[in-house]
Scaffold this motif. Structure first.
Motif, PDB file in Angstrom:
ATOM      1  N   VAL A   1      38.252  35.035  29.857  1.00  0.00           N
ATOM      2  CA  VAL A   1      38.245  34.529  31.232  1.00  0.00           C
ATOM      3  C   VAL A   1      38.881  33.142  31.305  1.00  0.00           C
ATOM      4  O   VAL A   1      38.472  32.221  30.598  1.00  0.00           O
ATOM      5  CB  VAL A   1      36.789  34.459  31.760  1.00  0.00           C
ATOM      6  N   GLY A   2      39.882  32.997  32.169  1.00  0.00           N
ATOM      7  CA  GLY A   2      40.501  31.698  32.409  1.00  0.00           C
ATOM      8  C   GLY A   2      39.588  30.803  33.233  1.00  0.00           C
ATOM      9  O   GLY A   2      38.694  31.285  33.946  1.00  0.00           O
ATOM     10  N   TYR A   3      39.826  29.512  33.163  1.00  0.00           N
ATOM     11  CA  TYR A   3      38.971  28.539  33.850  1.00  0.00           C
ATOM     12  C   TYR A   3      39.310  28.463  35.342  1.00  0.00           C
ATOM     13  O   TYR A   3      40.356  27.939  35.735  1.00  0.00           O
ATOM     14  CB  TYR A   3      39.107  27.159  33.202  1.00  0.00           C
ATOM     15  N   LYS A   4      38.419  29.019  36.157  1.00  0.00           N
ATOM     16  CA  LYS A   4      38.504  28.939  37.630  1.00  0.00           C
ATOM     17  C   LYS A   4      39.881  29.320  38.181  1.00  0.00           C
ATOM     18  O   LYS A   4      40.411  28.665  39.073  1.00  0.00           O
ATOM     19  CB  LYS A   4      38.157  27.515  38.093  1.00  0.00           C
ATOM     20  N   ASN A   5      40.470  30.419  37.637  1.00  0.00           N
ATOM     21  CA  ASN A   5      41.803  30.796  38.123  1.00  0.00           C
ATOM     22  C   ASN A   5      41.983  32.303  38.330  1.00  0.00           C
ATOM     23  O   ASN A   5      43.096  32.760  38.596  1.00  0.00           O
ATOM     24  CB  ASN A   5      42.888  30.271  37.166  1.00  0.00           C
ATOM     25  N   GLU A   6      40.914  33.085  38.143  1.00  0.00           N
ATOM     26  CA  GLU A   6      40.929  34.538  38.365  1.00  0.00           C
ATOM     27  C   GLU A   6      41.790  35.295  37.359  1.00  0.00           C
ATOM     28  O   GLU A   6      42.064  36.479  37.545  1.00  0.00           O
ATOM     29  CB  GLU A   6      41.369  34.876  39.803  1.00  0.00           C
ATOM     30  N   VAL A   7      42.229  34.629  36.288  1.00  0.00           N
ATOM     31  CA  VAL A   7      42.984  35.298  35.234  1.00  0.00           C
ATOM     32  C   VAL A   7      42.019  35.773  34.151  1.00  0.00           C
ATOM     33  O   VAL A   7      41.145  35.019  33.710  1.00  0.00           O
ATOM     34  CB  VAL A   7      44.043  34.359  34.614  1.00  0.00           C
ATOM     35  N   VAL A   8      42.169  37.038  33.761  1.00  0.00           N
ATOM     36  CA  VAL A   8      41.355  37.585  32.670  1.00  0.00           C
ATOM     37  C   VAL A   8      42.286  38.326  31.714  1.00  0.00           C
ATOM     38  O   VAL A   8      42.823  39.392  32.042  1.00  0.00           O
ATOM     39  CB  VAL A   8      40.255  38.535  33.182  1.00  0.00           C
ATOM     40  N   ASN A   9      42.506  37.762  30.534  1.00  0.00           N
ATOM     41  CA  ASN A   9      43.279  38.422  29.481  1.00  0.00           C
ATOM     42  C   ASN A   9      42.343  39.263  28.615  1.00  0.00           C
ATOM     43  O   ASN A   9      41.154  39.364  28.898  1.00  0.00           O
ATOM     44  CB  ASN A   9      44.030  37.383  28.648  1.00  0.00           C
ATOM     45  N   THR A  10      42.880  39.841  27.551  1.00  0.00           N
ATOM     46  CA  THR A  10      42.114  40.800  26.755  1.00  0.00           C
ATOM     47  C   THR A  10      42.108  40.441  25.274  1.00  0.00           C
ATOM     48  O   THR A  10      43.153  40.085  24.717  1.00  0.00           O
ATOM     49  CB  THR A  10      42.707  42.215  26.913  1.00  0.00           C
ATOM     50  N   LEU A  11      40.949  40.532  24.670  1.00  0.00           N
ATOM     51  CA  LEU A  11      40.831  40.534  23.208  1.00  0.00           C
ATOM     52  C   LEU A  11      40.514  41.961  22.803  1.00  0.00           C
ATOM     53  O   LEU A  11      39.452  42.493  23.150  1.00  0.00           O
ATOM     54  CB  LEU A  11      39.719  39.594  22.734  1.00  0.00           C
ATOM     55  N   ARG A  12      41.450  42.598  22.132  1.00  0.00           N
ATOM     56  CA  ARG A  12      41.240  43.990  21.682  1.00  0.00           C
ATOM     57  C   ARG A  12      40.828  43.991  20.217  1.00  0.00           C
ATOM     58  O   ARG A  12      41.542  43.488  19.346  1.00  0.00           O
ATOM     59  CB  ARG A  12      42.510  44.817  21.894  1.00  0.00           C
ATOM     60  N   LEU A  13      39.648  44.560  19.964  1.00  0.00           N
ATOM     61  CA  LEU A  13      39.095  44.648  18.610  1.00  0.00           C
ATOM     62  C   LEU A  13      39.049  46.109  18.183  1.00  0.00           C
ATOM     63  O   LEU A  13      38.576  46.967  18.942  1.00  0.00           O
ATOM     64  CB  LEU A  13      37.684  44.047  18.570  1.00  0.00           C
TER      65      LEU A  13
END
Length: 804
Positions: free
Chosen positions: A216-228
């Protein structure tokens, strides 16, 4: 749903009943944690979906960061903070009679890493998302991580770290995205349509199943992915009652060997089974990850030729370097490209970070093991080596020294760092001095051949976790003084330099440090049964236990200090509390002996009333991210005492300075850049320089016996290692004694001992002038913004990955 306190309370109570069939008053802490986690993840999901959709629609280039470690720590607090719903949830829960701090304590640290390498990867993911950059992590979902450390009779004992016992509320299993990874077997060739084809037979298939976690990005509505990736069996449909006992045993063995791939981080490699498992792990990660990336790329683009324009693959250290031949394998065998086309695509896609100057850490694999476990991949490595050596010889005929240095396969081993450099378009070090060492010494022949590939990217840390989250009292005071712009732009912290001599601000800084020390003292009391003086200097060394990091230098100084106090308990010195946290690799005998030495010395000193409590020694077991978040804000002196030239960068040094601790260290790694930032008056530097250490290694001239014979204080502490004064049994610490004297002190502990003692004395005297000490602390905080991972990631993004 979660932005309004009253709505939050209603939704939370309904979800608690739905998930666990219980009311708030009857719910356990774990039930409340899982309920809150499920709500938060659901809240994240919309932004997660939108972020991925945005990347696809815009066609932006995306980076995939491959790392064997991602040391995330706890995610509840940081996710709430980044989503800007922390206060709503905290206040809502409080009105329901729940303390959010207690709920956060219920979350286990994710067992996905060990030291600075993994924490750096976690900080990088945070910065990518917070800077709205399209970047994702690719790692392994370890069932037990490294290990849970217990200290029994002073010795480290390893227990499984069952961090997934209660499940992982942040992950989503993606069974439909599973891929096959192949091990063993043999390869044959045949002509198909005028083309040489390579056929893999009789291999063992392993199913790689991805589990995705939101970043989760800081207060910017961006959510990237960590794929395990998790390793699972492919048995197919069979009737358990119609197969033979022999077949059943084979299935059980296959299941066991498959699941072992993702059970533990860094299997013990002191035997062939452990080494084989390590190599399996590394190939499993890169094969699964690259298959997934290419599948996704081909869904949205017509062919693989555009891969470098749309994808950057970054390998964090040598562990994922099999990405080079694996990408070649897929392009050659599955996509049917020519060698030249595949090579051009691959060498424009993969970049590599080197993290070490230590020879033993420059990974190699026996040819026989590589050939038997990964037959097709090894054939490709052989061909890469053949073509590259041919090119080097053509460009430099007769230069045998150059050829020997750059060969990928030599003396029966595959040299992974060499493979990484040949197969990537960028090779970066992680601090200015580290990059210069790899360019001029460790990899000088490669640098002469590929000067355009080499660059520096000094490491950084995410200030959102290590200041905003870990030290909220300090963060709030900073915001009140200079505004909140520093959270988005950490270099704004430099404004604090104007307030170095501000009496009111100094008092606030001292008060915050005192409060943080009280919090740590409570934990020490609870875990160690030891009362420590919060007015004493909290002198801290928390990091992976390794000979080059020189925890042994620290403990020898403590022994020397104790000796002096025993001779004269009235010495005018501020009381000191020395705090250690460290895990030793299970098969690293020397490191485990150092842990035993620290605990033995602690037992002697902590029970000696004669020294009037002027000295205490604490070893906190099972060191982890959540523990660091409590220790670092409470620290006065940050021990960064590795042998000069051996630590690539360090990131603990940055976390400490950001929280107002003063670095006591060598001219090693990022310490050099910290000294440049804060000035000589705000740091304590001692010991050999990198060039002096490298010169000793090259031409010799150092004798640890000379140090022993010249300095009575050194002789005394060394003798104490092998007499009954410290050792409880004869020979307890003879290995440490031998390494320093018989083996001539590889890491120059005794050479740096007297300068270290002098630096410690200087630091103690400085601490006694609290106004001056606080000024030093403020200046360290003010200059720490330069070491934010946001700065580092901006440099990677623009200069290496070309992402926006």
């Amino acid at each position: 749903m979660l932005t309004n306190k009253e709505e939050f309370k209603q939704v939370f109570q309904k979800r608690l009943v739905a998930l666990h069939g219980t009311e708030v008053q009857e719910a356990t802490t774990q039930e409340i944690y899982k309920t809150l986690g499920s709500l938060v993840r659901e809240y994240i999901s919309e932004n997660w979906i939108n972020t991925n959709a945005s990347y696809k629609k815009s066609g932006v280039k995306q980076v995939y960061y491959f790392s064997l470690e991602f040391l995330l720590g706890r995610l509840m607090g940081s996710n709430l903070l980044n989503l800007d719903i922390y206060n709503v949830c905290k206040e809502g829960l409080l009105e329901l009679g729940i303390d959010l701090d207690d709920i956060e304590e219920a979350e286990p640290d994710a067992g996905l890493g060990n030291g600075g390498l993994g924490r750096l990867a976690a900080c990088f993911l945070d910065s990518l998302a917070s800077l709205e950059l399209p970047g994702h992590g690719c790692g392994i979902r370890y069932k037990y991580g490294l290990f849970e450390q217990k200290i029994i009779n002073g010795y480290q004992v390893e227990l499984p770290d069952n961090w997934l016992k209660e499940g992982n509320v942040w992950e989503i299993r993606k069974s439909d995205k599973a891929v096959e990874v192949k091990f063993g077997g043999y390869v044959t060739t045949e002509q198909v349509d005028g083309r040489l084809s390579f056929l893999h037979h009789n291999y063992e298939k392993v199913l790689a199943v991805p589990y995705d976690m939101p970043v989760v990005g800081y207060k910017n509505e961006v959510v990237n992915t960590l794929r395990l990736w998790s390793a699972e069996t492919i048995i197919g449909n069979f009737d358990a009652y119609s197969i033979s006992t022999h077949d059943q045993r084979k299935i059980i063995e296959y299941k066991r060997s498959t699941e072992a791939i993702t059970e533990f981080l860094y299997p013990d490699d002191s035997h062939i089974e452990g080494r084989t498992l390590r190599l399996k792990q590394q190939y499993f990660l890169v094969s699964a990850g690259i298959q997934s990336i290419l599948h996704n790329h081909k869904k949205h683009h017509h062919d693989v030729y555009s891969l470098p324009e749309n994808v950057a693959i970054h390998v964090n250290d040598t562990h994922p370097v099999l990405a080079v031949p694996e990408l070649m394998r897929i392009l050659l065998d599955d996509e049917l490209l020519s060698w030249d086309d595949a090579w051009e695509i691959m060498t424009k896609t993969i970049s590599y970070t080197n993290h070490t100057t230590l020879a033993e850490a420059l990974e190699t694999w026996p040819v026989d093991l590589m050939r038997s476990l990964l037959p097709r991949v090894f054939m490709i490595i052989e061909e890469i080596n053949r073509r590259f050596c041919q090119q080097v010889w053509a460009d430099n005929p007769g230069n045998w020294e150059l050829l020997r240095s750059v060969e990928i396969i030599r003396d029966g081993v595959v040299r992974m760092a060499n493979l990484a450099i040949v197969g990537s378009y960028s090779v970066n070090g992680v601090a200015q001095v580290h990059t210069e060492i790899i360019k001029k010494r460790e990899m000088k022949h490669f640098y002469q051949y590929f000067p355009e590939k080499f660059n520096n990217k000094t490491n950084g840390i995410t200030h959102r976790r290590w200041l905003l989250r870990a030290n909220p009292l300090l963060a709030n005071v900073i915001t009140e003084l200079i505004g909140s712009d520093w959270i988005k732009n950490p270099t704004e912290l430099q404004q604090l330099s104007k307030y170095v001599k501000d009496a009111s601000f100094q008092e606030q800084i001292r008060s915050i440090k005192h409060n943080n020390k009280l919090n740590l003292a409570k934990i020490i009391s609870k875990e160690c049964g030891l009362t420590v003086d919060v007015g004493s200097i909290f002198d801290v060394q928390i990091k992976r236990l390794h000979a080059y990091k020189r925890q042994v230098l620290n403990v020898l100084h403590i022994m020397d200090l104790y000796n002096r106090l025993k001779e004269d308990p009235t010495i005018d010195m501020p009381p000191r509390t020395f705090i250690f946290g460290a895990k030793a690799a299970p098969s690293y005998h020397f490191a485990k002996k150092v842990i035993k030495l620290i605990n033995t010395v602690a037992s002697i000193i902590n029970n000696d009333k004669y020294i009037n409590d002027k000295l205490k020694v604490v070893f906190l077991e099972n060191y982890r991210v959540s523990m660091a978040e409590v220790i670092i804000p409470a620290t006065d002196i940050s021990e960064q005492i590795s042998t000069a030239s051996k630590e690539a960068s360090g990131t603990g040094n940055m976390k400490f300075m950001m929280n107002g601790a003063i670095t006591l260290g060598t001219l090693d790694g990022a310490n050099i850049e910290i000294e440049e930032a804060v000035g000589d008056d705000n740091i304590f530097i001692f010991g050999l320089t990198p060039n002096e250490v490298l010169n000793y290694h090259q031409v010799g001239g150092y004798s640890s016996w000379d140090m022993y014979n010249t300095h009575p204080r050194i002789r005394k502490v060394m003798e104490q290692l092998i007499t009954g004064e410290v050792a409880q049994q004869a020979g307890d610490f003879k290995d440490i004694y031998d390494s320093l004297l018989i083996d001539n002190d590889e890491y120059f502990v005794l050479k740096d001992f007297i300068p270290y003692v002098d630096a410690q004395l200087k630091a103690g005297q400085a601490y006694m002038n609290q106004n001056k000490w606080t000024q030093m602390a403020i200046e360290n905080i003010a200059q720490s913004g330069k070491f934010s991972s946001d700065r580092t990631i901006k440099e990677y993004a623009s200069e290496i990955w070309r992402i926006r």
